[in-house]
Write a protein that holds these residues in place. Structure first.
Motif, short mmCIF file in Angstrom:
data_model
loop_
_atom_site.label_atom_id
_atom_site.label_comp_id
_atom_site.label_asym_id
_atom_site.label_seq_id
_atom_site.Cartn_x
_atom_site.Cartn_y
_atom_site.Cartn_z
N LEU A 59 0.70 -1.19 -0.08
CA LEU A 59 -0.22 0.22 0.09
C LEU A 59 0.88 1.17 -0.07
O LEU A 59 0.58 2.19 -0.70
CB LEU A 59 -0.89 0.14 1.37
CG LEU A 59 -2.16 -1.04 1.07
CD1 LEU A 59 -2.83 -0.73 2.62
CD2 LEU A 59 -2.96 -0.80 0.17
N ILE A 60 1.95 1.27 0.76
CA ILE A 60 2.82 2.33 0.98
C ILE A 60 3.49 2.61 -0.48
O ILE A 60 3.54 4.01 -0.89
CB ILE A 60 4.00 2.20 1.95
CG1 ILE A 60 3.27 1.90 3.15
CG2 ILE A 60 4.91 3.31 1.91
CD1 ILE A 60 4.20 1.66 4.39
N THR A 120 1.97 2.03 -3.58
CA THR A 120 0.82 2.12 -4.27
C THR A 120 0.67 3.94 -4.43
O THR A 120 0.58 4.49 -3.26
CB THR A 120 -0.24 1.53 -4.08
OG1 THR A 120 0.06 0.10 -3.99
CG2 THR A 120 -1.36 1.47 -5.17
N GLU A 121 0.19 4.18 -5.49
CA GLU A 121 -0.36 5.56 -5.68
C GLU A 121 -1.83 5.67 -4.76
O GLU A 121 -2.37 4.73 -4.70
CB GLU A 121 -0.56 6.03 -7.13
CG GLU A 121 0.47 6.24 -7.86
CD GLU A 121 1.44 7.38 -7.61
OE1 GLU A 121 1.07 8.29 -6.89
OE2 GLU A 121 2.80 7.30 -7.71
N ARG A 122 -1.86 6.96 -4.17
CA ARG A 122 -2.97 7.04 -3.46
C ARG A 122 -4.21 7.49 -4.08
O ARG A 122 -5.26 7.31 -3.53
CB ARG A 122 -2.62 8.25 -2.44
CG ARG A 122 -1.66 7.85 -1.19
CD ARG A 122 -1.29 8.67 -0.04
NE ARG A 122 -0.52 8.28 1.10
CZ ARG A 122 -0.81 8.61 2.02
NH1 ARG A 122 -1.43 9.63 2.74
NH2 ARG A 122 0.10 8.09 3.18
N ALA A 123 -3.92 8.17 -5.12
CA ALA A 123 -5.14 8.80 -5.76
C ALA A 123 -6.15 7.36 -6.39
O ALA A 123 -7.48 7.51 -6.01
CB ALA A 123 -4.79 9.53 -6.91
N PRO A 124 -5.58 6.39 -6.77
CA PRO A 124 -6.21 5.26 -7.38
C PRO A 124 -6.97 4.74 -6.15
O PRO A 124 -8.03 3.97 -6.20
CB PRO A 124 -5.44 4.33 -7.92
CG PRO A 124 -4.45 5.16 -8.60
CD PRO A 124 -4.25 6.10 -7.43
N LEU A 125 -6.36 4.37 -4.98
CA LEU A 125 -6.80 3.83 -3.73
C LEU A 125 -7.88 4.49 -3.09
O LEU A 125 -9.13 3.92 -2.88
CB LEU A 125 -5.83 3.77 -2.81
CG LEU A 125 -4.63 2.69 -3.14
CD1 LEU A 125 -3.45 2.77 -1.83
CD2 LEU A 125 -5.15 1.31 -3.10
N THR A 126 -7.92 5.93 -3.12
CA THR A 126 -8.95 6.83 -2.79
C THR A 126 -10.21 6.57 -3.49
O THR A 126 -11.26 6.56 -3.32
CB THR A 126 -8.42 8.32 -2.64
OG1 THR A 126 -7.31 8.37 -1.75
CG2 THR A 126 -9.54 9.23 -2.04
N ARG A 127 -10.00 6.38 -4.83
CA ARG A 127 -11.20 6.52 -5.77
C ARG A 127 -11.86 5.23 -5.58
O ARG A 127 -13.03 5.03 -5.69
CB ARG A 127 -10.61 6.77 -7.24
CG ARG A 127 -10.43 8.11 -7.66
CD ARG A 127 -10.29 8.42 -9.20
NE ARG A 127 -9.34 7.60 -9.91
CZ ARG A 127 -7.97 7.84 -9.89
NH1 ARG A 127 -7.63 9.13 -9.61
NH2 ARG A 127 -7.02 6.95 -10.60
N ARG A 128 -11.13 4.09 -5.51
CA ARG A 128 -11.80 2.66 -5.42
C ARG A 128 -12.25 2.60 -4.01
O ARG A 128 -13.51 1.81 -3.94
CB ARG A 128 -10.30 1.72 -5.61
CG ARG A 128 -11.03 0.20 -5.78
CD ARG A 128 -11.90 -0.06 -6.62
NE ARG A 128 -12.29 -1.45 -6.83
CZ ARG A 128 -11.75 -2.45 -7.35
NH1 ARG A 128 -10.29 -2.23 -8.05
NH2 ARG A 128 -12.18 -3.67 -7.33
#
Length: 496
Positions: free
Chosen positions: A204-205, A207-215
């Protein structure tokens, strides 16, 4: 040279996790040899709620159906889980943990969180404090895992999924190998991340945060930042319950009942103010009178209703204070409310409720002599059976029932059926009852009452009853019934 700058201690959070809290609590009182589980009914099926080590060695696990558990391990012993008792036990552990720091909060239903920042030095150092925790919990028969970190989220992760030893180095490196479930995520979020190949916190660290927030929404990133310390998360301790007790130490001993009542009046004021501020009333009060010889006299007052009015409470103490032995004098008075209850909100009006208050005070006075539970009242019950048309309840712990609904007259006195001599469905013209020879003057009836078939009652096995109101020539007004299935006449009540 000291420049006066205050060095702020590094923040340290301790997470205590009790993976077998329920079973450990039960086995501390009733030890069991062998596999043992606590079950909880979920969706019309008994499932394992908590289990001991021996049960885990047999292949059993939490949420497993108890029927399957019996198939795997026929010798397993079980008891139903008691969730409220577990909650009370966890609160007791929270009070115990306050010995290490004042900031102790609950973490779910089986864990505690301690902010030990600034209090570690009281135990020497951090390893000594953690060792003291482990030893005390082990002696108490509790299984516990301990995690320590700079943040609350990281401490929880180390306690549940990491090593119990305090990790060293940056938090990112220490948390990286732990699974994503260590971030206190929901089950569905954990499964979805694993399906995407993100199985560890390190993934997780990176990985880009924007795709995680959208998903997954902002909650996932927030949990990650809380564990890493980028977003603060405080430990919120539970507020201690209010303590309803006041005390007065006298410069000179007193011995007269009037002086003790005057001191009690001064104590009742602040105590009732505190009760009123919290919206509660005292149900049981204890007045402790300490004598100069260090002996103590206690005056207990059990109230018929919860009260916080000092003017009504004070006269009720008079009998107990008069009977107390002052000895060589009383130098301290302590008044405490041992039991309190929430008071309902009342509408303020010009209508006085003095009659009801006087009745409750009378019940209290009588209850101090014979016990509140011995003062009882009759309450109406929804049943056409005469014996079940009323309930008997303590007057101090019940409210008056509604109106008594009866389509036909009922006797003032009701007693178990007493047989009399008689033949046929018509009332006997003369009969003998309680050594009295009576003659029927007027008979009204019959009123047929059928038994309640859904309830088992030995007294109604004879079937239906035909009730008659009998006025005898001697002045007795009786309630008789006849049983057609098993012919016989009985007397069950007497009218006024």
């Amino acid at each position: 040279m000291f420049d006066g700058t205050r060095i702020k201690p590094a923040r340290r959070i301790v997470s205590l996790w009790f993976p077998r809290l329920s079973s450990d609590r039960f086995l501390r009182v009733r030890p069991v040899d062998g596999p043992f589980v606590l079950t909880l009914k979920e969706s019309n099926a008994n499932r394992i709620y908590c289990l001991n080590v021996e049960a885990e060695k047999q292949g059993l696990h939490q949420s497993m159906s108890f029927a399957d558990a019996r198939a795997f391990c026929p010798l397993v012993l079980s008891q139903p889980a008691d969730i409220p008792a577990d909650e009370r036990f966890l609160l007791a552990l929270r009070r115990w943990a306050s010995r290490y720091c004042p900031w102790v909060g609950l973490e779910g239903r089986d864990g505690l969180t301690l902010d030990v920042t600034g209090s570690v030095h009281l135990f020497g150092d951090e390893p000594r404090m953690l060792s003291d925790m482990r030893q005390r919990l082990m002696r108490a028969g509790l299984t516990a895992r301990i995690g320590v970190a700079k943040t609350r989220g990281a401490a929880w992760a180390f306690a549940h999924y990491g090593e119990e030893a305090c990790p060293e180095g940056p938090l990112e490196e220490a948390l990286a190998p732990l699974p994503v479930a260590a971030l206190r995520l929901e089950r569905k979020t954990d499964i979805a991340l694993q399906r995407l190949g993100l199985r560890s916190i390190g993934d997780l660290i990176a990985t880009e945060r924007a795709p995680l927030t959208r998903r997954f929404g902002p909650g996932l990133v927030m949990r990650l930042d809380q564990a890493l310390g980028a977003q603060p998360e405080e430990v919120t301790p539970l507020a201690d319950p209010p303590h309803y007790a006041v005390r007065m130490t006298l410069p000179e001993p007193i011995g007269l009942s009037a002086d003790v009542m005057a001191g009690t009046e001064r104590l009742l004021g602040p105590l009732c103010d505190k009760l009123t501020a919290n919206g509660v009333g005292a149900r049981v009060l204890m007045l402790s009178l300490r004598r100069v010889d260090h002996a103590a006299q206690q005056v207990e007052l059990r109230l018929a209703r919860p009260l916080n009015n000092p003017a009504r409470i004070l006269p009720l103490f008079e009998r107990g204070v008069t009977a107390a032995d002052a000895g060589f004098g009383i130098d301290q008075l302590r008044l405490s409310a041992l039991q309190v209850e929430t008071l309902p909100v009342q509408q303020i009006s010009h209508v006085s409720s003095g009659g009801k208050d006087q009745l409750e005070d009378l019940i209290t006075r009588l209850g101090t002599r014979i016990g509140l539970e011995n003062i009882q009242r009759f309450l109406p019950a929804d049943s056409h059976i005469p014996e079940r048309s009323f309930l008997i309840a303590p007057a101090a712990f019940s409210e008056p029932g509604g109106p008594w609904i009866s389509l036909l007259p009922r006797p003032l006195r009701l007693f178990p059926p007493e047989p009399i001599a008689g033949q046929g469905p018509q009332p006997p013209r003369q009969f003998r009852w309680r050594r009295m020879r009576l003659r029927t003057g007027r008979a009204t009836g019959p009123e047929r009452i059928a038994p309640e078939w859904w309830l088992s009652d030995e007294n109604w096995r004879s079937g239906v009853r035909d009730y008659w109101r009998i006025e005898t020539r001697e002045g007795r007004r009786l309630w008789l019934f006849y049983t057609p299935q098993n012919p016989g006449w009985f007397v069950q009540g007497e009218f006024a």
